[in-house]
Design an enzyme around this catalytic site. Structure first.
Site, short mmCIF file in Angstrom:
data_model
loop_
_atom_site.label_atom_id
_atom_site.label_comp_id
_atom_site.label_asym_id
_atom_site.label_seq_id
_atom_site.Cartn_x
_atom_site.Cartn_y
_atom_site.Cartn_z
N LYS A 115 24.83 68.15 -16.90
CA LYS A 115 23.84 69.07 -16.31
C LYS A 115 24.47 70.40 -15.91
O LYS A 115 23.80 71.43 -15.93
CB LYS A 115 23.17 68.42 -15.10
CG LYS A 115 22.22 67.30 -15.49
CD LYS A 115 21.32 66.90 -14.34
CE LYS A 115 20.38 65.78 -14.78
NZ LYS A 115 19.65 65.17 -13.69
N LYS A 218 19.58 60.38 -26.08
CA LYS A 218 18.73 59.64 -25.15
C LYS A 218 17.31 60.24 -25.11
O LYS A 218 17.17 61.45 -25.16
CB LYS A 218 19.38 59.76 -23.76
CG LYS A 218 18.86 58.84 -22.73
CD LYS A 218 19.60 59.04 -21.41
CE LYS A 218 19.24 60.34 -20.73
NZ LYS A 218 19.66 60.47 -19.35
N LYS A 221 13.26 63.65 -20.45
CA LYS A 221 12.21 64.58 -20.02
C LYS A 221 12.51 65.98 -20.47
O LYS A 221 11.61 66.79 -20.64
CB LYS A 221 12.16 64.62 -18.47
CG LYS A 221 11.64 63.37 -17.81
CD LYS A 221 11.90 63.41 -16.29
CE LYS A 221 11.54 62.07 -15.65
NZ LYS A 221 12.00 61.93 -14.27
P1 TYM Z 1 15.69 59.31 -13.31
O1 TYM Z 1 14.56 59.79 -12.46
O2 TYM Z 1 16.36 60.28 -14.20
O3 TYM Z 1 15.20 58.10 -14.20
C1 TYM Z 1 14.48 57.02 -13.65
C2 TYM Z 1 14.92 55.72 -14.29
O4 TYM Z 1 14.66 55.77 -15.70
C3 TYM Z 1 15.84 55.40 -16.41
N1 TYM Z 1 15.87 56.11 -17.70
C4 TYM Z 1 16.04 55.50 -18.87
N2 TYM Z 1 16.20 54.20 -19.19
C5 TYM Z 1 16.33 53.90 -20.51
N3 TYM Z 1 16.30 54.84 -21.50
C6 TYM Z 1 16.14 56.15 -21.22
N4 TYM Z 1 16.09 57.05 -22.20
C7 TYM Z 1 16.01 56.53 -19.85
N5 TYM Z 1 15.82 57.73 -19.22
C8 TYM Z 1 15.76 57.44 -17.90
C9 TYM Z 1 16.98 55.82 -15.49
O5 TYM Z 1 18.17 55.12 -15.81
C10 TYM Z 1 16.43 55.45 -14.14
O6 TYM Z 1 16.63 54.07 -13.87
N6 TYM Z 1 19.50 59.00 -10.09
C11 TYM Z 1 18.29 58.35 -10.56
C12 TYM Z 1 17.27 58.14 -9.46
C13 TYM Z 1 17.78 57.49 -8.22
C14 TYM Z 1 18.07 56.12 -8.05
C15 TYM Z 1 18.48 55.98 -6.70
C16 TYM Z 1 18.01 55.01 -8.90
C17 TYM Z 1 18.04 58.13 -7.05
N7 TYM Z 1 18.45 57.22 -6.14
C18 TYM Z 1 18.86 54.75 -6.19
C19 TYM Z 1 18.40 53.77 -8.37
C20 TYM Z 1 18.80 53.65 -7.04
C21 TYM Z 1 17.64 59.22 -11.62
O7 TYM Z 1 17.87 60.40 -11.67
O8 TYM Z 1 16.77 58.55 -12.40
#
Ligand code: TYM
Length: 355
Positions: A115, A218, A221
């Site tokens: 990022k 991947k 978004k």
């Molecule tokens: P975020 O908001 O980017 O994504 C949310 C969840 O979706 C999963 N994900 C995917 N899984 C499979 N294939 C993909 N292409 C894909 N894109 C996204 C992510 O792995 C995630 O599980 N840092 C985290 C949010 C967070 C969090 C936490 C998660 C903040 N605090 C505490 C667990 C526990 C994030 O940015 O996810």
């Protein structure tokens, strides 16, 4: 040896459209886990500020994620659904973890490098660097033990374990003196721990859903091509078009998962089918091995629409009823806060803050 009480925690950022990767990598697993576990699912609105400070409609985006949780089947009465900023403990514990963690740990995070890559330090927020420390706080504020996420979050969860371990070791005397913590084993080592060593729950046939246009990237978004992802708000016609146009190779499907090696697009579509039908890739290939994509893609379209259309419809209904969603989040926030305050009171004692 004692064990921490099993508790599932996870979160999704309210930034942009939810897609099939978020659903299969995270939300579908949240739903499956709620049957046998105590679960807390958070909309991590404070995380949304790390990459972009000002959002046009943060409240609307936050409600949309909560609606997706509920439309997918999460029961907000039995479990907790809330938005992070409603519980002050997340930011408070994150500050403490900022002082536990080392800058080098943060700089090694591949997601930070992706990022921030190419930008100079004047353009990157301090929050983006410190983000994994807030994520560790999200989880450990509830002393959660299990975290369902997609594969891209694995490194952040390893860091969460490092932070928990350093806190447990650095404060071990105070943890004992204050009468908190339990004796656990970390590997073969007995440790008196206040925070658990979280277990990532990443397994399944689609831990990393890939772009429909490029099986080596991947699904995300931020991909400029909307054809690369299936959004949870896409209608049946759009889903059908995107799967029909999904990149494939000229061969038919193999009869064993081994045969998917070196064929990222085929592997991705089979993984998506398996995850949407709660099967393994081997099961899917037992049915479709030897078939051409001209047969497999229509079957995948039918499956994807049958799973996603009811969720999309319910999300639309729920996002139209903001007072209902807000009431769910408020109730979840109050219950989360009660648990968080218990931890924070103990953490303040352990650190030695006067109160
Ligand atoms: P975020 O908001 O980017 O994504 C949310 C969840 O979706 C999963 N994900 C995917 N899984 C499979 N294939 C993909 N292409 C894909 N894109 C996204 C992510 O792995 C995630 O599980 N840092 C985290 C949010 C967070 C969090 C936490 C998660 C903040 N605090 C505490 C667990 C526990 C994030 O940015 O996810």
């Amino acid at each position: 040896m004692a064990e921490f009480q099993k508790l599932v925690f996870s979160g999704v950022q309210p930034t942009g459209n939810l897609h099939l990767g978020n659903y299969l990598g995270a939300i579908r697993k949240f739903v499956a886990l709620q049957k046998d576990n105590d679960c807390i699912y958070c909309v991590v609105d404070e995380h949304a500020l790390t990459a972009q400070l000002v959002h046009e409609d943060l409240r609307g985006q936050t409600r949309a994620i909560a609606a997706a949780y509920i439309a997918s089947g999460i029961d907000p009465k039995k479990h907790i659904v809330f938005n992070q900023s409603a519980v002050a403990g997340h930011a408070e514990l994150a500050w403490i973890f900022n002082c536990v963690a080392r800058i080098g740990w943060m700089e090694r995070m591949t997601q930070f490098k992706d990022k921030a890559g190419g930008k100079n330090a004047e353009q990157v927020s301090l929050g983006l660097l410190a983000y994994p420390s807030l994520m560790a706080a999200d989880i450990l504020l509830y002393r959660a033990t299990h975290v369902p996420v997609g594969d891209d979050q694995k490194q952040h969860l390893e860091l969460t374990r490092d932070i928990a371990q350093k806190f447990n070791i650095d404060f071990s005397a105070n943890i004992r003196k204050e009468g908190y913590g339990i004796d656990i084993k970390v590997g073969d080592e007995p440790v008196h721990a206040y925070f658990p060593m979280v277990e990532p729950l990443i397994d399944g046939p689609a831990p990393r859903v890939m772009s429909l246009r490029d099986g080596t990237k991947k699904m995300s978004k931020s991909d400029p091509s909307d054809l690369s992802r299936i959004n949870l708000m896409d209608d049946a016609e759009t889903i059908s078009k995107k799967i029909r146009k999904a990149k494939t190779d000229p061969d038919g499907l193999p009869s064993e998962p081994e045969g998917l090696k070196g064929r990222p697009e085929a592997d991705n579509l089979v993984g998506i089918y398996a995850a949407l039908s709660d099967k393994t890739k081997a099961d899917v290939l037992a049915d479709y091995g030897g078939q051409q994509f001209s047969v497999f893609k229509p079957a995948l379209i039918e499956l994807a629409v049958s799973v996603l259309a009811p969720i999309t419809e319910e999300m639309r209904r729920l996002t139209g009823d903001t007072s209902h969603i807000d009431a769910i989040l408020r109730d979840g926030g109050e219950r989360a806060n009660a648990r968080a305050e218990k931890t924070m009171k103990e953490v303040r004692d352990i650190i030695g803050f006067l109160r």
